[in-house]
Motif scaffolding. Structure first.
Motif, PDB file in Angstrom:
ATOM      1  N   ILE A   1       0.859  -1.200   0.000  1.00 15.11           N
ATOM      2  CA  ILE A   1       0.000   0.000   0.000  1.00 15.11           C
ATOM      3  C   ILE A   1       0.889   1.243   0.000  1.00 15.11           C
ATOM      4  O   ILE A   1       0.717   2.146  -0.822  1.00 15.11           O
ATOM      5  CB  ILE A   1      -0.954   0.013   1.215  1.00 15.11           C
ATOM      6  CG1 ILE A   1      -2.008  -1.080   1.085  1.00 15.11           C
ATOM      7  CG2 ILE A   1      -1.637   1.380   1.348  1.00 15.11           C
ATOM      8  CD1 ILE A   1      -2.825  -1.320   2.340  1.00 15.11           C
ATOM      9  N   LEU A   2       1.880   1.268   0.906  1.00 16.30           N
ATOM     10  CA  LEU A   2       2.772   2.427   0.991  1.00 16.30           C
ATOM     11  C   LEU A   2       3.531   2.628  -0.312  1.00 16.30           C
ATOM     12  O   LEU A   2       3.648   3.738  -0.825  1.00 16.30           O
ATOM     13  CB  LEU A   2       3.758   2.254   2.154  1.00 16.30           C
ATOM     14  CG  LEU A   2       3.158   2.321   3.564  1.00 16.30           C
ATOM     15  CD1 LEU A   2       4.231   2.065   4.606  1.00 16.30           C
ATOM     16  CD2 LEU A   2       2.499   3.670   3.812  1.00 16.30           C
ATOM     17  N   LEU A   3       4.017   1.513  -0.849  1.00 16.39           N
ATOM     18  CA  LEU A   3       4.805   1.590  -2.076  1.00 16.39           C
ATOM     19  C   LEU A   3       3.969   2.148  -3.233  1.00 16.39           C
ATOM     20  O   LEU A   3       4.451   2.955  -4.031  1.00 16.39           O
ATOM     21  CB  LEU A   3       5.311   0.171  -2.407  1.00 16.39           C
ATOM     22  CG  LEU A   3       6.678   0.030  -3.038  1.00 16.39           C
ATOM     23  CD1 LEU A   3       7.737   0.801  -2.275  1.00 16.39           C
ATOM     24  CD2 LEU A   3       7.072  -1.446  -3.094  1.00 16.39           C
ATOM     25  N   SER A   4       2.711   1.737  -3.280  1.00 16.66           N
ATOM     26  CA  SER A   4       1.870   2.193  -4.395  1.00 16.66           C
ATOM     27  C   SER A   4       1.455   3.654  -4.212  1.00 16.66           C
ATOM     28  O   SER A   4       1.050   4.309  -5.167  1.00 16.66           O
ATOM     29  CB  SER A   4       0.638   1.308  -4.542  1.00 16.66           C
ATOM     30  OG  SER A   4      -0.198   1.503  -3.444  1.00 16.66           O
ATOM     31  N   LEU A   5       1.576   4.172  -2.965  1.00 17.00           N
ATOM     32  CA  LEU A   5       1.144   5.558  -2.716  1.00 17.00           C
ATOM     33  C   LEU A   5       2.264   6.588  -2.883  1.00 17.00           C
ATOM     34  O   LEU A   5       2.112   7.740  -2.479  1.00 17.00           O
ATOM     35  CB  LEU A   5       0.490   5.676  -1.340  1.00 17.00           C
ATOM     36  CG  LEU A   5      -0.891   5.028  -1.265  1.00 17.00           C
ATOM     37  CD1 LEU A   5      -1.484   5.137   0.113  1.00 17.00           C
ATOM     38  CD2 LEU A   5      -1.837   5.636  -2.304  1.00 17.00           C
ATOM     39  N   VAL A   6       3.344   6.212  -3.506  1.00 19.10           N
ATOM     40  CA  VAL A   6       4.379   7.178  -3.883  1.00 19.10           C
ATOM     41  C   VAL A   6       3.740   8.182  -4.854  1.00 19.10           C
ATOM     42  O   VAL A   6       4.054   9.356  -4.853  1.00 19.10           O
ATOM     43  CB  VAL A   6       5.593   6.454  -4.503  1.00 19.10           C
ATOM     44  CG1 VAL A   6       6.532   7.420  -5.177  1.00 19.10           C
ATOM     45  CG2 VAL A   6       6.323   5.679  -3.411  1.00 19.10           C
TER      46      VAL A   6
ATOM     47  N   LEU B   1       1.520   9.111   0.051  1.00 27.89           N
ATOM     48  CA  LEU B   1       2.517   8.883   1.098  1.00 27.89           C
ATOM     49  C   LEU B   1       2.978  10.212   1.698  1.00 27.89           C
ATOM     50  O   LEU B   1       3.153  11.196   0.993  1.00 27.89           O
ATOM     51  CB  LEU B   1       3.704   8.169   0.424  1.00 27.89           C
ATOM     52  CG  LEU B   1       4.743   7.463   1.279  1.00 27.89           C
ATOM     53  CD1 LEU B   1       4.115   6.297   2.024  1.00 27.89           C
ATOM     54  CD2 LEU B   1       5.885   6.960   0.405  1.00 27.89           C
ATOM     55  N   THR B   2       3.218  10.242   3.025  1.00 28.70           N
ATOM     56  CA  THR B   2       3.786  11.443   3.658  1.00 28.70           C
ATOM     57  C   THR B   2       5.289  11.193   3.884  1.00 28.70           C
ATOM     58  O   THR B   2       5.773  10.083   3.655  1.00 28.70           O
ATOM     59  CB  THR B   2       3.137  11.704   5.037  1.00 28.70           C
ATOM     60  OG1 THR B   2       3.394  10.560   5.866  1.00 28.70           O
ATOM     61  CG2 THR B   2       1.650  11.920   4.932  1.00 28.70           C
TER      62      THR B   2
END
Lengths: 105, 166
Positions: free
Chosen positions: A14-19, A75-76
């Motif tokens: 999820i984090l990786l895709s939210l770049v 991502l923040t």
């Protein structure tokens, strides 16, 4: 310090895709694409994870997305930090695995 | 449209069996379209056109709109259970795939059962002073305690598994 404990596979993807900013369905598709079809995020799992990540401040919802009914997330800096930490952890796992098992696998 | 109504009882620990049954009905061309107390209403569809899922949750509107965004249709709600379906052609449709979210689901059920059980026990005990009907509440509490045990057993099994992998 963020991270400290291992991320779940779902959270990692999820984090990786939210770049880049994506909505829920976009995250699912991207996780599946990156993992070559292996990781299929379930809707409930994804929804729970997104709420948890918002609380932690690792992702934020994007204001003024073109279609307001579909919330987009991104991502923040804090999330990026967690992801980098996880990547280092994963590298360590792989390095140690390769060192112990050699090229045998 | 051709519809049919089926009355069937599932105990709380049988929610997986219930979901399997709903999907075997969908595979035969009877897709869930409405739910009532122990009652399921089906409509005629192409066999295997839909995947049906149920989720235990407090009412969460955001969650429903999130699922609609995924292409899922909200069917209805019975007590704490929410039913969804999605066209099978859109691909696999799962609500809880990893161990953590399945453990969370079972924990939510446990919490609800415990609350209702304690409530029945409290009402039963205080009623006993006035009328013997309080026994009914105490029996209910006993049954709920049994349900709690079944669900907790499932959860503990998953927790043991979770120690080994995600």
């Amino acid at each position: 310090m963020v991270g400290q404990t291992a991320l779940t596979e779902a959270v990692y993807y999820i984090l990786l895709s939210l770049v880049t900013p994506r909505h829920g369905y976009g995250i699912m598709q991207e996780a599946e694409r990156m993992s070559g079809g292996r990781v299929k995020l379930a809707a409930g799992t994804l929804y729970g994870a997104l709420n948890g990540l918002l609380d932690k401040g690792w992702i934020k919802s994007v204001p003024g997305a073109e279609d307001s009914r579909r919330k987009e997330y991104v991502l923040t800096d804090k999330g990026r930090e967690a992801l980098t930490w996880e990547l280092d952890r994963l590298k360590e796992l792989v390095e140690n695995g390769e060192m112990v098992l050699g090229g045998a696998a | 449209m051709e519809t049919k109504k089926v009355t069937r009882w599932f105990w709380v620990w049988q929610f997986e069996e219930e979901e399997l049954w709903l999907n075997s009905m969908a595979a035969e061309g009877w897709t869930l379209c409405r739910v009532g107390f122990c009652t399921f209403y089906f409509e005629r569809t192409e066999p295997g056109a839909y995947i049906v899922r149920e989720e235990f949750r407090k009412r969460d509107v955001a969650d429903e709109s999130f699922l609609r965004e995924m292409g899922a249709e909200y069917i209805g709600r019975m007590a704490m259970w929410i039913y969804f379906r999605r066209k099978a052609e859109l691909g696999e449709f799962e609500l809880n795939s990893d161990l953590d979210s399945r453990i969370q689901l079972l924990s939510n059920i446990c919490r609800m059962l415990l609350a209702v059980m304690l409530m029945n026990l409290g009402i039963g005990l205080s009623n006993l002073r006035v009328t013997s009907l309080g026994v009914i509440n105490i029996l209910c509490a006993g049954l709920l305690a049994y349900c709690y045990g079944r669900i907790q057993g499932k959860r503990d099994e998953l927790k043991r598994e979770r120690q080994l992998h995600e």
